[in-house]
Scaffold this motif. Structure first.
Motif, PDB file in Angstrom:
ATOM      1  N   ALA A   1       0.850  -1.093  -0.061  1.00 24.86           N
ATOM      2  CA  ALA A   1       0.083  -0.050   0.150  1.00 24.86           C
ATOM      3  C   ALA A   1       0.895   1.372  -0.009  1.00 24.86           C
ATOM      4  CB  ALA A   1      -1.021   0.034   1.163  1.00 24.86           C
ATOM      5  N   ILE A   2       1.973   1.317   0.701  1.00 20.03           N
ATOM      6  CA  ILE A   2       2.784   2.495   0.703  1.00 20.03           C
ATOM      7  C   ILE A   2       3.290   2.958  -0.596  1.00 20.03           C
ATOM      8  CG2 ILE A   2       4.968   3.249   1.711  1.00 20.03           C
ATOM      9  CD1 ILE A   2       3.089   3.379   3.675  1.00 20.03           C
ATOM     10  N   PRO A   3       3.745   2.250  -1.468  1.00 18.61           N
ATOM     11  CA  PRO A   3       4.225   2.842  -2.868  1.00 18.61           C
ATOM     12  C   PRO A   3       2.856   3.326  -3.538  1.00 18.61           C
ATOM     13  CG  PRO A   3       5.150   0.784  -2.443  1.00 18.61           C
ATOM     14  CD  PRO A   3       4.181   0.818  -1.231  1.00 18.61           C
ATOM     15  N   GLU A   4       1.887   2.638  -3.291  1.00 21.82           N
ATOM     16  CA  GLU A   4       0.666   3.153  -4.136  1.00 21.82           C
ATOM     17  C   GLU A   4       0.141   4.651  -3.627  1.00 21.82           C
ATOM     18  OE1 GLU A   4      -3.904   1.694  -4.250  1.00 21.82           O
ATOM     19  OE2 GLU A   4      -2.354   0.288  -4.627  1.00 21.82           O
ATOM     20  N   LEU A   5       0.315   4.600  -2.263  1.00 21.16           N
ATOM     21  CA  LEU A   5      -0.273   5.955  -1.569  1.00 21.16           C
ATOM     22  C   LEU A   5       1.082   6.895  -2.061  1.00 21.16           C
ATOM     23  CD1 LEU A   5      -1.764   7.520   0.549  1.00 21.16           C
ATOM     24  CD2 LEU A   5      -0.138   6.538   2.342  1.00 21.16           C
ATOM     25  N   ARG A   6       2.243   6.771  -1.904  1.00 18.28           N
ATOM     26  CA  ARG A   6       3.067   7.749  -2.641  1.00 18.28           C
ATOM     27  C   ARG A   6       2.845   8.139  -3.544  1.00 18.28           C
ATOM     28  NH1 ARG A   6       9.555   6.650  -3.928  1.00 18.28           N
ATOM     29  NH2 ARG A   6      10.114   8.889  -4.292  1.00 18.28           N
ATOM     30  N   GLY A   7       2.714   7.348  -4.592  1.00 17.62           N
ATOM     31  CA  GLY A   7       2.204   7.639  -6.131  1.00 17.62           C
ATOM     32  C   GLY A   7       0.993   8.800  -6.102  1.00 17.62           C
ATOM     33  N   GLU A   8      -0.068   8.351  -5.321  1.00 19.35           N
ATOM     34  CA  GLU A   8      -0.982   9.094  -5.382  1.00 19.35           C
ATOM     35  C   GLU A   8      -0.805  10.315  -4.492  1.00 19.35           C
ATOM     36  OE1 GLU A   8      -3.866   6.820  -3.090  1.00 19.35           O
ATOM     37  OE2 GLU A   8      -4.295   5.302  -4.734  1.00 19.35           O
ATOM     38  N   LEU A   9      -0.025  10.449  -3.667  1.00 19.07           N
ATOM     39  CA  LEU A   9       0.217  11.772  -2.920  1.00 19.07           C
ATOM     40  C   LEU A   9       1.266  12.594  -4.208  1.00 19.07           C
ATOM     41  CD1 LEU A   9       1.006  10.772   0.793  1.00 19.07           C
ATOM     42  CD2 LEU A   9      -0.994  12.004  -0.176  1.00 19.07           C
ATOM     43  N   GLU A  10       1.843  12.126  -4.596  1.00 20.44           N
ATOM     44  CA  GLU A  10       3.006  12.834  -5.595  1.00 20.44           C
ATOM     45  C   GLU A  10       1.992  13.316  -6.754  1.00 20.44           C
ATOM     46  OE1 GLU A  10       5.692   9.774  -6.591  1.00 20.44           O
ATOM     47  OE2 GLU A  10       7.324  10.443  -5.221  1.00 20.44           O
ATOM     48  N   GLU A  11       0.970  12.640  -7.100  1.00 23.97           N
ATOM     49  CA  GLU A  11       0.305  13.086  -8.323  1.00 23.97           C
ATOM     50  C   GLU A  11      -0.534  14.037  -8.038  1.00 23.97           C
ATOM     51  OE1 GLU A  11      -3.519  10.739 -10.299  1.00 23.97           O
ATOM     52  OE2 GLU A  11      -1.513   9.694 -10.537  1.00 23.97           O
ATOM     53  N   ILE A  12      -1.319  14.109  -6.452  1.00 19.55           N
ATOM     54  CA  ILE A  12      -1.993  15.194  -6.031  1.00 19.55           C
ATOM     55  C   ILE A  12      -1.286  16.529  -6.057  1.00 19.55           C
ATOM     56  CG2 ILE A  12      -3.395  16.100  -4.036  1.00 19.55           C
ATOM     57  CD1 ILE A  12      -5.056  14.240  -5.779  1.00 19.55           C
ATOM     58  N   HIS A  13       0.075  16.219  -5.291  1.00 23.83           N
ATOM     59  CA  HIS A  13       0.676  17.588  -5.092  1.00 23.83           C
ATOM     60  C   HIS A  13       1.290  18.219  -6.336  1.00 23.83           C
ATOM     61  CE1 HIS A  13       0.884  17.659  -0.895  1.00 23.83           C
ATOM     62  NE2 HIS A  13       1.059  16.376  -0.935  1.00 23.83           N
ATOM     63  N   ALA A  14       1.454  17.148  -7.484  1.00 20.84           N
ATOM     64  CA  ALA A  14       2.015  17.584  -8.787  1.00 20.84           C
ATOM     65  C   ALA A  14       0.975  18.427  -9.511  1.00 20.84           C
ATOM     66  CB  ALA A  14       2.353  16.506  -9.705  1.00 20.84           C
ATOM     67  N   GLU A  15      -0.155  17.936  -9.167  1.00 18.72           N
ATOM     68  CA  GLU A  15      -1.488  18.424  -9.933  1.00 18.72           C
ATOM     69  C   GLU A  15      -1.777  19.895  -9.278  1.00 18.72           C
ATOM     70  OE1 GLU A  15      -4.901  16.108  -9.558  1.00 18.72           O
ATOM     71  OE2 GLU A  15      -4.169  14.488 -11.059  1.00 18.72           O
ATOM     72  N   GLY A  16      -1.524  20.159  -8.055  1.00 20.04           N
ATOM     73  CA  GLY A  16      -1.601  21.453  -7.192  1.00 20.04           C
ATOM     74  C   GLY A  16      -0.596  22.136  -7.584  1.00 20.04           C
ATOM     75  N   ASP A  17       0.645  21.878  -7.878  1.00 19.22           N
ATOM     76  CA  ASP A  17       1.661  22.532  -8.378  1.00 19.22           C
ATOM     77  C   ASP A  17       1.438  23.120  -9.725  1.00 19.22           C
ATOM     78  OD1 ASP A  17       2.968  22.315  -5.871  1.00 19.22           O
ATOM     79  OD2 ASP A  17       4.463  20.896  -6.676  1.00 19.22           O
ATOM     80  N   GLU A  18       0.787  22.434 -10.581  1.00 18.18           N
ATOM     81  CA  GLU A  18       0.624  22.807 -11.849  1.00 18.18           C
ATOM     82  C   GLU A  18      -0.408  23.802 -11.824  1.00 18.18           C
ATOM     83  OE1 GLU A  18      -0.718  19.445 -14.177  1.00 18.18           O
ATOM     84  OE2 GLU A  18       1.366  18.552 -13.984  1.00 18.18           O
ATOM     85  N   GLY A  19      -1.466  23.874 -10.883  1.00 19.41           N
ATOM     86  CA  GLY A  19      -2.437  24.663 -10.840  1.00 19.41           C
ATOM     87  C   GLY A  19      -1.904  26.009 -10.457  1.00 19.41           C
TER      88      GLY A  19
END
Length: 143
Positions: free
Chosen positions: A117-135
């Motif tokens: 679960a941890i790598p999956e969670l890490r990927g989701e968090l990175e994706e969310i933060h990347a989307e926030g940075d793009e915004g």
């Protein structure tokens, strides 16, 4: 060779002693195969996944299971043959090792779930933060 030299009671006594020794040897081997407390407490790793993988390795129980199975097999034979004068100590030790083994398996399953679960969670968090940075970049471009 004379049959009088081979008394059934004597042979049964020897067999019972050998069976008990086999049970005791397998229990000792199972105990020795259990991880040391420090192996599940002291961990060196660079990240959470490394800690979990190290812990999962420390919790490996295949050898313990094999020795416990052999101990139980010989114990069952001895019990059914009524070969033991007092086997309460053997029974108690088998139960104690089984209890620890059950706990190890439960913890190992939980660690395995976390390690997945941890790598999956890490990927989701990175994706969310990347989307926030793009915004934030898009808002700066509009200004």
């Amino acid at each position: 060779m004379s049959q009088s030299g081979l008394d059934d009671e004597e042979l049964f006594g020897e067999a019972a002693t050998e069976i008990r020794a086999d049970v005791e040897d397998h229990l000792a081997s199972a105990r020795d195969a259990l991880p040391e407390a420090s192996a599940v407490w002291d961990v060196e790793a660079d990240n959470t996944l490394g800690v979990l993988n190290g812990l999962r390795t420390a919790l490996a129980v295949d050898e313990v299971q094999d020795h416990l199975r052999d101990a139980k097999k010989w114990y069952t034979i001895g019990e059914r043959a009524d070969a033991f004068e007092d086997a309460a100590d053997l029974e108690n030790e088998i139960e104690a090792i089984e209890d620890v083994l059950d706990d190890l398996e439960d913890v190992s399953d939980a660690v395995g779930d976390l390690a997945s679960a941890i790598p999956e969670l890490r990927g989701e968090l990175e994706e969310i933060h990347a989307e926030g940075d793009e915004g934030e970049v898009d808002e700066d471009d509009d200004a």
